[in-house]
Scaffold this motif. Structure first.
Motif, short mmCIF file in Angstrom:
data_model
loop_
_atom_site.label_atom_id
_atom_site.label_comp_id
_atom_site.label_asym_id
_atom_site.label_seq_id
_atom_site.Cartn_x
_atom_site.Cartn_y
_atom_site.Cartn_z
N GLN A 210 18.46 16.79 -17.72
CA GLN A 210 19.48 17.82 -17.52
C GLN A 210 19.31 18.98 -18.50
N THR B 8 19.13 22.78 -17.37
CA THR B 8 19.96 23.82 -17.96
C THR B 8 19.10 24.95 -18.53
N GLU C 157 25.91 28.45 -19.54
CA GLU C 157 24.76 27.56 -19.58
C GLU C 157 24.42 27.16 -21.02
N GLU D 71 26.81 24.56 -22.00
CA GLU D 71 26.42 23.30 -21.39
C GLU D 71 25.31 22.64 -22.20
N VAL E 105 26.91 20.96 -25.10
CA VAL E 105 27.57 19.72 -24.68
C VAL E 105 26.52 18.64 -24.43
N LEU E 106 25.38 19.01 -23.88
CA LEU E 106 24.31 18.04 -23.67
C LEU E 106 23.78 17.50 -25.00
N PRO F 203 27.25 16.87 -14.02
CA PRO F 203 27.30 18.34 -14.13
C PRO F 203 28.59 18.99 -13.64
N ARG G 186 31.26 18.30 -16.25
CA ARG G 186 30.97 19.01 -17.49
C ARG G 186 31.35 20.49 -17.37
N ARG G 187 30.98 21.12 -16.26
CA ARG G 187 31.30 22.54 -16.06
C ARG G 187 32.80 22.75 -15.92
N LEU H 103 34.37 22.45 -19.35
CA LEU H 103 34.08 23.65 -20.15
C LEU H 103 34.93 24.83 -19.73
#
Length: 153
Positions: free
Chosen positions: A52, A56, A73, A76, A79-80, A104, A107-108, A111
């Motif tokens: 991922q 990204t 992005e 993200e 966060v990853l 995903p 997560r989005r 956020l």
């Protein structure tokens, strides 16, 4: 909240809860199975975070190629990074939270909800975008040409 209490919760409370659950799971399925499961989730999580992360990174490059700011992005990606840390820590609770943030759409959504809740991100009304595109931008002012006022004239 007092920073000392937050420090105690993060660095003492969470490992104690993780240790409790590891002991409980170990008593049910055995020590070697628990160790195998912990190592397996770390390896699987690391592989998923890596995949991922590259996805990204592709989104960031695509946004930059279109002259857009890849702000969401980049967040993200952060966060990853946290997901990778959570998945490498031994324990089932941190693994569950890490795997949740690997989804995903979730997560989005988290956020954008956090950014909207903090007041950083707000929806743009359609009238603002329509007015911006239809009316030309006019700046009023006075000017004079410097080359007309020269000493040779």
């Amino acid at each position: 909240m007092n920073p000392l209490i937050l420090f105690l919760l993060l660095f003492v409370g969470i490992p104690l809860v993780e240790l409790y659950f590891l002991i409980q799971v170990g008593s049910q399925i055995g020590a070697f199975s628990t160790i195998f499961l912990t190592v397996f989730t770390a390896l699987l999580g690391g592989w998923m975070v890596r995949a991922q992360g590259f996805s990204t990174l592709g989104k960031v490059q695509q946004a930059m190629n279109h002259n857009e700011v890849p702000a969401l992005e980049m967040m993200e990606g952060a966060v990853l990074l946290v997901c990778g840390i959570l998945l490498l820590l031994p324990g089932f609770i941190t693994d569950a939270v890490g795997f949740l943030f690997l989804v995903p759409p979730l997560r989005r959504w988290l956020l954008t909800a956090g950014l909207k809740g903090a007041g950083i991100m707000r929806p743009v009304s359609t009238t603002e975008t329509e007015n911006r595109e239809q009316t030309p931008r006019i700046i009023e002012g006075e000017y004079r040409r410097e080359d007309d006022d020269g000493p040779g004239k």
